[in-house]
Scaffold this active site. Structure first.
Site, PDB file in Angstrom:
ATOM      1  NE  ARG A   1      -8.374   7.212  -5.291  1.00  0.00           N
ATOM      2  CZ  ARG A   1      -7.829   6.842  -4.197  1.00  0.00           C
ATOM      3  NH1 ARG A   1      -6.616   6.692  -4.010  1.00  0.00           N
ATOM      4  NH2 ARG A   1      -8.580   7.139  -2.916  1.00  0.00           N
TER       5      ARG A   1
ATOM      6  CB  THR B   1      -5.005   6.558   7.422  1.00  0.00           C
ATOM      7  OG1 THR B   1      -4.750   5.435   6.661  1.00  0.00           O
ATOM      8  CG2 THR B   1      -5.695   6.373   8.624  1.00  0.00           C
ATOM      9  N   GLY B   2      -7.055   6.219   5.111  1.00  0.00           N
ATOM     10  CA  GLY B   2      -8.453   5.748   4.850  1.00  0.00           C
ATOM     11  C   GLY B   2      -8.903   6.048   3.554  1.00  0.00           C
TER      12      GLY B   2
ATOM     13  CB  SER C   1      -0.957   0.038   1.290  1.00  0.00           C
ATOM     14  OG  SER C   1      -0.079  -0.097   2.472  1.00  0.00           O
TER      15      SER C   1
ATOM     16  CB  THR D   1      -1.891   6.548   3.615  1.00  0.00           C
ATOM     17  OG1 THR D   1      -2.958   6.464   2.614  1.00  0.00           O
ATOM     18  CG2 THR D   1      -1.126   8.023   3.429  1.00  0.00           C
TER      19      THR D   1
END
Length: 351
Positions: free
Chosen positions: A234, A257-258, A85, A206
């Site tokens: 994106r 984050t998220g 990620s 993140t």
């Protein structure tokens, strides 16, 4: 967010070659705000924030600049080949391109960012070059790559065999949804099983990092490979100053984050800092930011994760998330490997 889960391993610290044991989420203790007035401090999102913090502390703890500390720190997960990620081992978009986003900000307002950057393993370094060597704040896609090459960075192939295998497996079903929901959670688990990958708690994405020195000077960094299998092009909140990251020496800093779309819609990190400016504690500011996101779109956000982490200039920090499961790491002169579980609006486990 659900598609970009990180496998829970620690990394070799690139800057210090210090190996850390694998962390368990059971080691995280529930905490609200953490008191300040301890001198210098580094905080960052998720379990992999622990080794990242230690690398940053190697700079900050010796009297180095917060800006140098956060850059050094987030390069650790960017280098981790088990981290899908952040950085060079990130999962690709649905067309097979690994595109990276990053931002960096000094407490004096200087900032730089890159988005949809391909072929460069450390986007945070390019973001800093944007800040220092251009009149701009954000460079994207081919333009960001061209700039990076001009600055001396080497072009490299970022799609690792493991990430490519996961992408081909995903193509068999090609399920794409831009929000984190239960279907994506189940799908990611089945993907791990089919590839023989390690299971466990994988809600990591993140890395956002904030640092303050003993004089109250601050900096922050945020870096990610974005949502796995995303539409090509994106960009989430991480490279957007004021969304994924915001730092002000007069007040403090915040990172998120998220699901980045929800953070962008609310200028989330800027909101947290402004709430602290108005007198809220870091904890209270994070809570209010989360509640505003949920209030605006209650149905859309009920199954997704967004979390905020804030650090005030006196060192006090706090965190809050929509769903249970968000962790953050705190590092100062007293303890370098503290891992805390953030309070959350909803108490059902989000894994």
């Amino acid at each position: 967010m659900t598609d970009r889960r990180n496998f829970l391993k620690t990394t070799l610290l690139a800057s210090s070659a210090l190996a850390l044991p694998r962390l368990s989420r059971a080691a995280a203790t529930l905490a609200g705000s953490v008191p300040g007035n301890v001198g210098a401090r580094v905080v960052s999102t998720w379990d992999f924030g622990v080794p990242a913090n230690i690398a940053a502390w190697g700079v900050l703890g010796k009297g180095g600049k917060p800006l140098d500390a956060v850059e050094t720190g987030v390069m650790v997960p960017e280098s981790d080949l088990h981290n899908h990620s952040v950085g060079r081992a990130g999962y690709p978009d649905r067309d097979g391109h690994v595109t990276l986003d990053a931002s960096i900000m000094d407490g004096d307002g200087s900032c730089g960012a890159v988005a949809a950057l391909e072929h460069i393993g450390h986007p945070i370094q390019v973001a800093r070059k944007v800040m220092e060597n251009t009149p701009h704040v954000l460079l994207v896609a081919d333009g960001a790559l061209e700039f990076a090459l001009q600055q001396g960075f080497k072009k490299e192939h970022l799609l690792t065999p493991e990430s490519e295998k996961a992408w081909h497996e995903w193509l068999k079903q090609a399920k794409y949804t831009p929000v984190a929901n239960s279907e994506n959670i189940d799908y990611h688990r089945s993907l791990q099983n089919s590839l023989g990958m390690p299971g466990g708690k994988n809600n990591h994405d993140t890395i956002g990092m904030l640092a303050v020195d003993a004089n109250g000077r601050m900096a922050g960094a945020c870096t990610t490979s974005g949502m796995a299998w995303k539409l090509h092009g994106r960009v989430g909140d991480s490279p957007i100053i004021g969304a994924g990251l915001y730092v002000d020496n007069e007040v403090g800093g915040a990172t998120s984050t998220g699901v980045g779309e929800e953070v962008i819609r609310n200028a989330g990190s800027f909101l947290v800092v402004e709430l602290m400016r108005q007198g809220r504690t870091p904890q209270e500011a994070c809570e209010e930011a989360v509640r505003r996101i949920v209030k605006k779109r209650p149905q859309a956000t009920k199954d997704m994760q967004v979390g905020f982490l804030a650090l005030r200039r006196d060192g006090e920090c706090g965190a809050y998330a929509i769903q249970k499961g968000f962790t953050y790491a705190v590092c100062d002169v007293h303890q370098q490997d503290r891992l805390l579980a953030s309070p959350s609006l909803y108490q059902t486990t989000y894994t």
